[in-house]
Scaffold this motif. Structure first.
Motif, mmCIF file in Angstrom:
data_model
loop_
_atom_site.group_PDB
_atom_site.id
_atom_site.type_symbol
_atom_site.label_atom_id
_atom_site.label_comp_id
_atom_site.label_asym_id
_atom_site.label_seq_id
_atom_site.Cartn_x
_atom_site.Cartn_y
_atom_site.Cartn_z
ATOM 1 N N UNK A 28 0.869 -1.174 0.000
ATOM 2 C CA UNK A 28 0.000 0.000 0.000
ATOM 3 C C UNK A 28 0.908 1.226 0.000
ATOM 4 N N UNK A 29 0.666 2.150 -0.903
ATOM 5 C CA UNK A 29 1.456 3.376 -0.951
ATOM 6 C C UNK A 29 0.762 4.447 -0.126
ATOM 7 N N UNK A 150 -1.975 0.074 -9.031
ATOM 8 C CA UNK A 150 -1.773 1.508 -9.190
ATOM 9 C C UNK A 150 -0.347 1.753 -9.680
ATOM 10 N N UNK A 151 -0.215 2.704 -10.571
ATOM 11 C CA UNK A 151 1.078 3.131 -11.077
ATOM 12 C C UNK A 151 1.365 4.514 -10.495
ATOM 13 N N UNK A 152 2.448 4.640 -9.760
ATOM 14 C CA UNK A 152 2.799 5.899 -9.104
ATOM 15 C C UNK A 152 4.090 6.416 -9.714
ATOM 16 N N UNK A 153 4.009 7.571 -10.312
ATOM 17 C CA UNK A 153 5.190 8.172 -10.930
ATOM 18 C C UNK A 153 5.741 9.255 -10.008
ATOM 19 N N UNK A 158 11.023 7.933 -11.684
ATOM 20 C CA UNK A 158 10.864 6.553 -11.231
ATOM 21 C C UNK A 158 9.381 6.220 -11.126
ATOM 22 N N UNK A 159 9.043 4.956 -11.432
ATOM 23 C CA UNK A 159 7.664 4.504 -11.324
ATOM 24 C C UNK A 159 7.565 3.329 -10.375
ATOM 25 N N UNK A 160 6.547 3.344 -9.540
ATOM 26 C CA UNK A 160 6.313 2.302 -8.548
ATOM 27 C C UNK A 160 4.905 1.743 -8.727
ATOM 28 N N UNK A 161 4.688 0.542 -8.235
ATOM 29 C CA UNK A 161 3.362 -0.059 -8.273
ATOM 30 C C UNK A 161 2.869 -0.316 -6.853
ATOM 31 N N UNK A 162 1.552 -0.230 -6.673
ATOM 32 C CA UNK A 162 0.951 -0.436 -5.357
ATOM 33 C C UNK A 162 -0.424 -1.046 -5.532
ATOM 34 N N UNK A 163 -0.872 -1.749 -4.510
ATOM 35 C CA UNK A 163 -2.209 -2.338 -4.593
ATOM 36 C C UNK A 163 -3.283 -1.359 -4.150
#
Length: 465
Positions: A28-29, A150-153, A158-163
């Protein structure tokens, strides 16, 4: 029609690729490492949920640090999240005096920094989020959307993924404009007005001492700055508000449920009555012009009548508004007036509620059509100034329970705030004699978390400024 003319085949392949991943295994972000963001992390940690906190600043609670010199109205016992306290105490932490009124700096040093230390590399500093979307999905595409991560830029690229995403990024970096109609005043962007709550008696003293300062705004941020300026000799002060009187800012005085808050209004009124502070009512900032040394601020009220004041410095204490631009590719259901969720808006409407009459609320009221995305804390309230930190803690408790699948706990929302215990005038007076008048900040980031004084909307409804 060919299946490929609109990208149908490619879309299906992408959905299969995206949805084959173990989205549920992603963290979770949490966006923002302030009081509410770190409380969300504490609840996630207690429930064994993986998480990552993304903080734009180079320290936790960077916005709180901006007003670290300010002493808040509410004592420690109302400023510490329950899950955070349990984690800290398990690590040997000793809680501060529950009846002490902390400064912003004390809030960080004695609570938030130790809490963040427990999470180690689960907190990333200098990680500013620039956009949030769904992996492979813009806002239009629906089929399979809720299964995509979810794609978080980040601003770095940098790009991160989260549920899931818990956005506790706040509103402090997005203040309201000086202009009275919600639009920037003419010339406002070139005048260099100061942000609310400058450290007038400390680091910023030289900027204000001996200078004629205009403070615009009717909340506790304005009152705090005005009282600090009044302690500087040979420093003219003008205070401008749109209302016809300052009754809202003066508050309940001796009848206030929080003596420190009541004393703030009482002393401010005394300075106005003695002409130490010049009060301009019915002041609707329309334009600002500058020369090499001074600024002239012109008011134009709805009838077209004008008044003006020429000053050396301007402090904009006009409140804050949310910036939802990072989530523009998500499906948000925002109230058109406040910018909160549509379900939450009637519960927090400042035209109807003071912060003492806002009911407890949680995941259901904070949910958007985008499953798994929640804006919490002061950002969740949009433009409403009725937010309480204790309310934010209950928000994230509920949201994290929902993310963990515990909907019974998520929907059991309540604020168990006692009606006595915080109102000891002897406590407030004793601490004031030692350290000075307690003050609070506009926007309710740390306002009095007690529904003790009934305040109607017509006479201000303004326990949060």
């Amino acid at each position: 029609m060919s299946a490929s003319c609109c990208g149908t085949t490619a879309s299906l392949e992408l959905e299969q690729t995206v949805n084959s991943g173990a989205t549920s295994a992603l963290p979770v972000a949490v966006i923002g490492a302030g009081p509410v963001g770190l409380a969300a992390a504490a609840h996630l940690a207690e429930r064994g949920q993986d998480f990552l906190v993304l903080e734009a600043g180079e320290q936790v609670a960077v916005s709180v640090a901006k007003w670290g010199h300010v002493r808040v109205f509410s004592p420690w016992k109302y400023n510490i999240d329950a899950a955070a306290q349990r984690l800290l105490q398990a690590d040997g932490w000793t809680a501060p005096d529950p009846d002490w009124l902390p400064t912003g700096a004390e809030l960080i040093d004695d609570y938030l920094a130790p809490l963040a230390k427990l999470f180690g590399d689960k907190i990333r500093l200098g990680a500013r989020v620039s956009a949030i979307s769904r992996l492979g999905y813009d806002r239009v595409r629906t089929n399979g959307r809720e299964d995509a991560p979810f794609l978080i830029r980040l601003e770095s690229g940098e790009e991160l993924q989260a549920r899931a995403v818990v956005d506790a990024s706040g509103t402090y970096t997005n203040p309201n404009v000086l202009g009275a109609s919600g639009l920037p005043a003419h010339g406002e962007n070139t005048v260099g007005a100061d942000h609310a709550l400058p450290d007038v008696l400390g680091a910023d003293r030289e900027r204000y001492e001996g200078k004629h300062t205009l403070v615009v705004g009717a909340g506790h941020s304005a009152a705090t700055t005005l009282l600090a300026l009044a302690q500087l000799e040979d420093t003219p002060i003008t205070w401008a508000i749109r209302a016809g009187s300052a009754g809202r800012t003066y508050g309940g005085g001796d009848a206030d449920a929080l003596p420190a808050r009541g004393a703030l209004g009482t002393r401010l009124r005394a300075h106005v009555d003695s002409d130490r502070i010049r009060l301009l009512t019915g002041f609707f900032v329309h334009s600002v012009t500058t020369d090499s040394e001074q600024a002239t601020v012109i008011s134009r009220d709805p009838s077209g009548a004008e008044q003006s004041v020429t000053v050396d410095r301007i402090v904009a204490a006009t409140g804050y508004r949310p910036d939802h631009s990072i989530a523009s590719e998500l499906r948000l259901d925002l109230d058109p007036i406040l910018g909160s969720t549509r379900q939450l808006a009637p519960l927090i409407d400042p035209n109807q509620h003071s912060c003492g009459t806002v009911p407890a609320h949680g995941a259901d009221e904070l949910a958007h059509p985008e499953p798994g995305y929640y804006a919490v804390g002061v950002k969740s309230y949009g433009r409403a100034p009725t937010f309480l930190m204790a309310t934010g803690y209950e928000q994230v408790r509920s949201v994290v329970a929902a993310l963990a699948g515990d909907w019974e706990a998520a929907r059991n929302v309540q604020l168990d705030l006692p009606e006595t215990g915080v109102c000891s005038s002897s406590l407030a007076e004793a601490q004031e004699q030692r350290l000075g008048l307690a003050t609070g900040i506009s926007g309710g980031l740390l306002a009095a978390p007690l529904p003790l004084a009934t305040v109607s909307a017509s006479n201000g409804g303004g326990c949060c400024g």
